[in-house]
Enzyme design. Structure first.
Site, PDB file in Angstrom:
ATOM      1  CD  GLU A 277      -2.918  -1.123   0.057  1.00 25.62           C
ATOM      2  OE1 GLU A 277      -3.180   0.072  -0.479  1.00 25.62           O
ATOM      3  OE2 GLU A 277      -3.189  -2.212  -0.236  1.00 25.62           O
ATOM      4  CD1 TRP A 280      -0.647  -0.795  -4.403  1.00 29.75           C
ATOM      5  CD2 TRP A 280      -1.080   0.270  -6.033  1.00 29.75           C
ATOM      6  NE1 TRP A 280      -0.982  -1.872  -5.273  1.00 29.75           N
ATOM      7  CE2 TRP A 280      -1.363  -1.096  -6.551  1.00 29.75           C
ATOM      8  CE3 TRP A 280      -1.371   1.137  -7.256  1.00 29.75           C
ATOM      9  CZ2 TRP A 280      -1.625  -1.481  -7.758  1.00 29.75           C
ATOM     10  CZ3 TRP A 280      -1.680   1.018  -8.371  1.00 29.75           C
ATOM     11  CH2 TRP A 280      -1.868  -0.363  -8.911  1.00 29.75           C
ATOM     12  CD1 TRP A 309     -17.961   9.807 -19.929  1.00 28.38           C
ATOM     13  CD2 TRP A 309     -18.209   7.891 -18.807  1.00 28.38           C
ATOM     14  NE1 TRP A 309     -17.014   9.546 -19.738  1.00 28.38           N
ATOM     15  CE2 TRP A 309     -16.897   8.323 -18.992  1.00 28.38           C
ATOM     16  CE3 TRP A 309     -18.656   6.876 -18.131  1.00 28.38           C
ATOM     17  CZ2 TRP A 309     -15.939   7.352 -18.713  1.00 28.38           C
ATOM     18  CZ3 TRP A 309     -17.517   6.143 -17.612  1.00 28.38           C
ATOM     19  CH2 TRP A 309     -16.093   6.237 -17.994  1.00 28.38           C
ATOM     20  CG  ASN A 344      -7.742   0.902  -0.875  1.00 30.90           C
ATOM     21  OD1 ASN A 344      -8.258   2.092  -1.331  1.00 30.90           O
ATOM     22  ND2 ASN A 344      -7.302   0.038  -1.258  1.00 30.90           N
ATOM     23  CD1 TRP A 362     -13.265   8.508 -15.644  1.00 28.04           C
ATOM     24  CD2 TRP A 362     -12.144   9.368 -13.908  1.00 28.04           C
ATOM     25  NE1 TRP A 362     -12.058   9.455 -16.332  1.00 28.04           N
ATOM     26  CE2 TRP A 362     -11.351   9.927 -15.220  1.00 28.04           C
ATOM     27  CE3 TRP A 362     -11.467  10.083 -12.932  1.00 28.04           C
ATOM     28  CZ2 TRP A 362     -10.311  10.924 -15.382  1.00 28.04           C
ATOM     29  CZ3 TRP A 362     -10.438  10.843 -12.957  1.00 28.04           C
ATOM     30  CH2 TRP A 362      -9.784  11.209 -14.150  1.00 28.04           C
ATOM     31  CD1 TRP A 385     -11.984   8.255  -7.417  1.00 31.85           C
ATOM     32  CD2 TRP A 385     -13.696   7.635  -8.627  1.00 31.85           C
ATOM     33  NE1 TRP A 385     -12.945   8.403  -6.604  1.00 31.85           N
ATOM     34  CE2 TRP A 385     -14.221   7.969  -7.137  1.00 31.85           C
ATOM     35  CE3 TRP A 385     -14.132   6.976  -9.569  1.00 31.85           C
ATOM     36  CZ2 TRP A 385     -15.454   7.600  -7.095  1.00 31.85           C
ATOM     37  CZ3 TRP A 385     -15.826   7.053  -9.219  1.00 31.85           C
ATOM     38  CH2 TRP A 385     -16.267   7.310  -8.150  1.00 31.85           C
TER      39      TRP A 385
END
Length: 477
Positions: A277, A280, A309, A344, A362, A385
């Site tokens: 993590e 990341w 979309w 998360n 998004w 995202w």
């Protein structure tokens, strides 16, 4: 004697603060500290009220810490970044500042501000020194063979671990007490409307609180973190993100404390998930630095612009209010609205649902999350995202679509988390908690809980087709 200014930003701590440490190298120099709030900029960036309130409480804590070091702490309120430059200049003239020290911020507006500041203050004959403080590895050490940032996490991770195994960055010590200066009272009148708009019991302010939370995590949770981390009802994560987001604690400090407990931390199996993590986080920051277009809410994958979309406003509203009819989604969104933080795993499920099941852009979800999160961090929120939307740099060749029912059964089997935030489902049996409308139909009653706003299976087919067409248009344009 020189007069030095430390400009605090998202680094509200005195321990292991690179800019503060370097400003305080010589005891005879006068050191001032400054924080500049920019309400208009915060509004443009969708910074949540909870985060602003959390910042304020930590500024009060920081004021006391700096007072103990005899460093006067000032606050200026500017409307936005552009105005802050001129307010900063006025402050420097008034206090006859010779040097400005700060830690870099990497978002595009902040980056452009800092580039301008260096040129502007050079003309004023004030030396400006910026430092990499919010990343573990300078970008120049982790480029590909083509001298470009890594786009794939697996490749980035391999290189990052190779570097960190050989050299975990050391922490900078807290500066020694300064020669006494005239006491200055921090001006916090502008922040009055932001007082305690977050759960102070869940997120106690201050550097010591962050350090205690880290210690508690290392003492009681990290040994079985890999096994329990994905279950939101267990409360088995560190919940350090609000503190990391505004720099109450540093990643260097986290790794150094861990290294004091264990040798060769990157070779210990039960530590791997948590360290993953951390990497990341580093990866998303390096992406933001290497690809400035991310700061403009664009993707490195150009085909993403071809996605058509639906952007159904009623669906989006149902998602934000936790009324989609999918219990794990709704419980997560209600928790987000309530405390400004969610696990998360839940961030992945809810974001994937908005994009893949509701076909909503998004960017709308990314902005909404920022407007609610107490730990809102652009690099991490944007990266998360884009990952969930399958349009980011580390996107898989297939379109990942989470089944909300399966995710719910897998990570909240008995519905403990769901019941905590959806009282309407309090008495639904475990067997039906993930899809309560089956129980509703069997018992021929009407629940005070909405039916699913979409058919998951049908919308999954639609999303796959829309994404396939977007890629096809890009390839054969």
């Amino acid at each position: 004697m020189k007069k030095k200014l430390v400009w605090f930003r998202n680094d509200l701590r005195i321990h292991d603060n690179t800019a503060l440490y370097h400003a305080c190298q010589y005891s005879i120099d006068q050191v001032f500290a400054l924080f500049m709030s920019t309400p208009k900029q915060w509004l443009n960036h969708s910074v949540s009220i909870k985060k602003i309130s959390f910042i304020y409480q930590n500024l009060l804590y920081l004021q006391n810490e700096l007072n103990n070091l005899n460093i006067p702490f000032y606050h200026l309120q500017s409307t936005d970044f552009k105005q802050s430059i001129y307010d900063l200049n006025f402050f420097c003239i008034k206090h006859k500042i010779n040097y400005i020290f700060y830690n870099y911020q990497y978002e595009i507006n902040e980056y452009n501000r800092d580039v301008f500041i260096k040129k502007y203050f050079l003309e004023q004959k004030i030396i400006v020194q910026g430092f990499h403080d919010n990343i573990l590895i300078p970008t120049k050490f982790i480029y590909t063979k083509n001298n470009k940032p890594y786009k794939k996490f697996s490749s980035f991770k391999k290189k990052a671990i190779e570097i960190l195994c050989n050299n975990i960055p050391k922490c900078f010590p807290t500066p020694i007490k300064r020669i006494l200066l005239k006491y200055h009272l921090f001006n916090h009148t502008e922040f009055k409307k932001y007082k305690i708009n977050f759960n102070i019991n869940l997120f106690p302010p201050g550097e010591k609180a962050a350090q205690n939370r880290l210690e508690d995590f290392f003492n009681n949770k990290i040994h079985d973190y890999t096994i329990k981390r994905n279950f939101p009802f267990l409360n088995h994560t560190s919940i350090l993100s609000p503190y990391l987001s505004i720099g109450i604690i540093s990643l260097r400090y986290c790794l150094n404390i861990l290294s004091k407990r264990y040798d060769n931390i990157f070779n210990i199996t039960f530590l791997s998930s948590w360290l993953n993590e951390i990497i990341w986080r580093e990866f998303y920051y390096h992406l933001l630095i290497g690809y400035p277009l991310l700061g403009k809410l664009q993707s490195v994958n150009s085909w993403e612009k071809n996605i058509i979309w639906d952007n159904n406003i009623n669906y989006f509203h149902a998602w934000t209010q936790g009324k989609t009819g999918f219990p794990i989604i709704d419980a997560s969104m209600r928790q987000l609205k309530d405390i400004g933080w969610i696990h998360n795993r839940l961030r992945m499920i809810t974001s994937n649902f908005l994009v893949k099941n509701l076909l909503i852009d998004w960017r709308k979800g990314e902005k909404y999350f920022m407007s609610q999160l107490i730990d809102g961090d652009f690099a991490l929120n944007n990266g998360g995202w884009q990952w969930a939307s399958s349009i980011g740099s580390d996107a898989t060749p297939y379109i990942r679509i989470f089944n909300p029912y399966r995710q719910s059964k897998k990570f909240d089997k008995s519905g403990h988390f769901i019941r905590q935030f959806i009282p309407e489902l309090k008495y639904i049996p475990d067997a039906h908690i993930h899809n309560p409308h089956t129980w509703e139909d069997i018992n021929k009653i009407t629940l005070d809980y909405p039916k699913p706003i979409v058919d998951f299976h049908e919308n999954r087919k639609k999303t796959l087709l829309v994404f396939k067409q977007a890629k096809y248009k890009f390839i054969f344009k």
